[in-house]
Motif scaffolding. Structure first.
Motif, PDB file in Angstrom:
ATOM      1  N   THR A 136      28.547 -18.735 -28.003  1.00  0.00           N
ATOM      2  CA  THR A 136      27.191 -18.249 -27.759  1.00  0.00           C
ATOM      3  C   THR A 136      26.279 -18.809 -28.839  1.00  0.00           C
ATOM      4  O   THR A 136      26.558 -18.649 -30.033  1.00  0.00           O
ATOM      5  CB  THR A 136      27.166 -16.707 -27.781  1.00  0.00           C
ATOM      6  N   ILE A 137      25.201 -19.477 -28.400  1.00  0.00           N
ATOM      7  CA  ILE A 137      24.278 -20.102 -29.337  1.00  0.00           C
ATOM      8  C   ILE A 137      22.842 -19.847 -28.894  1.00  0.00           C
ATOM      9  O   ILE A 137      22.595 -19.409 -27.775  1.00  0.00           O
ATOM     10  CB  ILE A 137      24.527 -21.625 -29.463  1.00  0.00           C
ATOM     11  N   ALA A 138      21.904 -20.157 -29.765  1.00  0.00           N
ATOM     12  CA  ALA A 138      20.481 -20.086 -29.418  1.00  0.00           C
ATOM     13  C   ALA A 138      20.176 -21.178 -28.395  1.00  0.00           C
ATOM     14  O   ALA A 138      20.748 -22.271 -28.472  1.00  0.00           O
ATOM     15  CB  ALA A 138      19.622 -20.258 -30.664  1.00  0.00           C
ATOM     16  N   PRO A 139      19.301 -20.910 -27.434  1.00  0.00           N
ATOM     17  CA  PRO A 139      19.037 -21.878 -26.362  1.00  0.00           C
ATOM     18  C   PRO A 139      18.558 -23.241 -26.845  1.00  0.00           C
ATOM     19  O   PRO A 139      18.824 -24.253 -26.206  1.00  0.00           O
ATOM     20  CB  PRO A 139      17.952 -21.219 -25.517  1.00  0.00           C
ATOM     21  N   GLU A 140      17.880 -23.278 -27.961  1.00  0.00           N
ATOM     22  CA  GLU A 140      17.345 -24.557 -28.443  1.00  0.00           C
ATOM     23  C   GLU A 140      18.379 -25.397 -29.201  1.00  0.00           C
ATOM     24  O   GLU A 140      18.110 -26.539 -29.559  1.00  0.00           O
ATOM     25  CB  GLU A 140      16.100 -24.332 -29.321  1.00  0.00           C
ATOM     26  N   ASN A 141      19.556 -24.842 -29.441  1.00  0.00           N
ATOM     27  CA  ASN A 141      20.592 -25.556 -30.191  1.00  0.00           C
ATOM     28  C   ASN A 141      21.515 -26.364 -29.288  1.00  0.00           C
ATOM     29  O   ASN A 141      21.712 -26.021 -28.127  1.00  0.00           O
ATOM     30  CB  ASN A 141      21.432 -24.578 -31.006  1.00  0.00           C
ATOM     31  N   THR A 155      20.039 -16.142 -25.684  1.00  0.00           N
ATOM     32  CA  THR A 155      21.205 -16.943 -26.047  1.00  0.00           C
ATOM     33  C   THR A 155      21.674 -17.725 -24.834  1.00  0.00           C
ATOM     34  O   THR A 155      21.267 -17.430 -23.704  1.00  0.00           O
ATOM     35  CB  THR A 155      22.377 -16.063 -26.528  1.00  0.00           C
ATOM     36  N   LYS A 156      22.504 -18.718 -25.082  1.00  0.00           N
ATOM     37  CA  LYS A 156      23.184 -19.384 -23.979  1.00  0.00           C
ATOM     38  C   LYS A 156      24.665 -19.392 -24.305  1.00  0.00           C
ATOM     39  O   LYS A 156      25.070 -19.475 -25.460  1.00  0.00           O
ATOM     40  CB  LYS A 156      22.642 -20.782 -23.706  1.00  0.00           C
ATOM     41  N   ASN A 157      25.470 -19.236 -23.262  1.00  0.00           N
ATOM     42  CA  ASN A 157      26.919 -19.203 -23.399  1.00  0.00           C
ATOM     43  C   ASN A 157      27.503 -20.501 -22.859  1.00  0.00           C
ATOM     44  O   ASN A 157      27.161 -20.922 -21.758  1.00  0.00           O
ATOM     45  CB  ASN A 157      27.503 -18.023 -22.615  1.00  0.00           C
ATOM     46  N   LEU A 158      28.378 -21.096 -23.649  1.00  0.00           N
ATOM     47  CA  LEU A 158      29.059 -22.325 -23.253  1.00  0.00           C
ATOM     48  C   LEU A 158      30.558 -22.057 -23.281  1.00  0.00           C
ATOM     49  O   LEU A 158      31.084 -21.546 -24.274  1.00  0.00           O
ATOM     50  CB  LEU A 158      28.700 -23.465 -24.211  1.00  0.00           C
ATOM     51  N   PHE A 159      31.240 -22.384 -22.198  1.00  0.00           N
ATOM     52  CA  PHE A 159      32.676 -22.132 -22.097  1.00  0.00           C
ATOM     53  C   PHE A 159      33.402 -23.476 -22.202  1.00  0.00           C
ATOM     54  O   PHE A 159      33.285 -24.327 -21.323  1.00  0.00           O
ATOM     55  CB  PHE A 159      32.989 -21.431 -20.775  1.00  0.00           C
ATOM     56  N   PHE A 160      34.123 -23.647 -23.306  1.00  0.00           N
ATOM     57  CA  PHE A 160      34.835 -24.892 -23.572  1.00  0.00           C
ATOM     58  C   PHE A 160      36.325 -24.714 -23.322  1.00  0.00           C
ATOM     59  O   PHE A 160      36.868 -23.617 -23.502  1.00  0.00           O
ATOM     60  CB  PHE A 160      34.649 -25.318 -25.038  1.00  0.00           C
ATOM     61  N   LYS A 161      36.972 -25.819 -22.956  1.00  0.00           N
ATOM     62  CA  LYS A 161      38.430 -25.793 -22.840  1.00  0.00           C
ATOM     63  C   LYS A 161      38.984 -27.036 -23.523  1.00  0.00           C
ATOM     64  O   LYS A 161      38.329 -28.067 -23.639  1.00  0.00           O
ATOM     65  CB  LYS A 161      38.882 -25.720 -21.391  1.00  0.00           C
ATOM     66  N   THR A 203      20.651 -21.110 -16.129  1.00  0.00           N
ATOM     67  CA  THR A 203      20.286 -21.929 -17.285  1.00  0.00           C
ATOM     68  C   THR A 203      19.548 -21.058 -18.295  1.00  0.00           C
ATOM     69  O   THR A 203      19.006 -20.001 -17.941  1.00  0.00           O
ATOM     70  CB  THR A 203      19.366 -23.108 -16.891  1.00  0.00           C
ATOM     71  N   SER A 204      19.504 -21.508 -19.536  1.00  0.00           N
ATOM     72  CA  SER A 204      18.787 -20.733 -20.545  1.00  0.00           C
ATOM     73  C   SER A 204      17.281 -20.741 -20.261  1.00  0.00           C
ATOM     74  O   SER A 204      16.597 -19.749 -20.521  1.00  0.00           O
ATOM     75  CB  SER A 204      19.088 -21.249 -21.949  1.00  0.00           C
ATOM     76  N   ASP A 205      16.761 -21.835 -19.712  1.00  0.00           N
ATOM     77  CA  ASP A 205      15.334 -21.867 -19.347  1.00  0.00           C
ATOM     78  C   ASP A 205      15.025 -20.825 -18.273  1.00  0.00           C
ATOM     79  O   ASP A 205      14.015 -20.119 -18.346  1.00  0.00           O
ATOM     80  CB  ASP A 205      14.931 -23.255 -18.833  1.00  0.00           C
ATOM     81  N   GLU A 206      15.901 -20.726 -17.288  1.00  0.00           N
ATOM     82  CA  GLU A 206      15.720 -19.740 -16.213  1.00  0.00           C
ATOM     83  C   GLU A 206      15.803 -18.322 -16.781  1.00  0.00           C
ATOM     84  O   GLU A 206      15.016 -17.453 -16.414  1.00  0.00           O
ATOM     85  CB  GLU A 206      16.784 -19.974 -15.143  1.00  0.00           C
TER      86      GLU A 206
END
Length: 120
Positions: A80-85, A64-70, A45-48
């Motif tokens: 890839t976005i900022a964790p707070e977004n 950053t945090k990475n989100l994988f969409f399909k 997680t981005s918090d971790e």
């Protein structure tokens, strides 16, 4: 003024082997993209991540945090976005210029393992 975080970061560094075995770092280097890399334990997680890899106090770097969409029709996207977004998938579809019906969903763990070699 040196902080505890700065002292911890001074002890952390990547070896030449770790850099040469990391395809993402190799790609950044081959494209001459400037970056800072901070070694850390795997984080789910981005918090971790923020707890495991503190950033220097005098830095403009960001986690950053990475989100994988399909999407069945349009394929897969790593965002890839900022964790707070947060991500509005309808707006994301527009930004990606996807046409027709867009149904972006977070990929499940089986897809993450198959396509990215990682787990949630």
């Amino acid at each position: 003024m040196t902080t505890e975080v700065d002292e911890k970061l001074a002890k952390m560094s990547l070896s030449d082997e770790e850099i040469s075995n990391n395809p993402l770092l190799q790609k950044l280097l081959s494209l001459s993209i400037p970056h800072s890399t901070y070694p850390h334990p795997a984080s789910t997680t981005s918090d971790e991540l923020q707890a495991n890899a503190p950033l220097p106090s005098d830095s403009n770097d960001s986690h950053t945090k990475n989100l994988f969409f399909k999407d069945k029709k349009h394929g897969m996207y790593l965002v890839t976005i900022a964790p707070e977004n947060d991500v509005n998938t309808k707006e994301l579809g527009k930004l990606l210029k996807l046409e027709g019906k867009v149904n972006l969903r977070l990929a499940d763990e089986a897809v993450l393992v198959d396509k990215l070699g990682c787990k949630k």
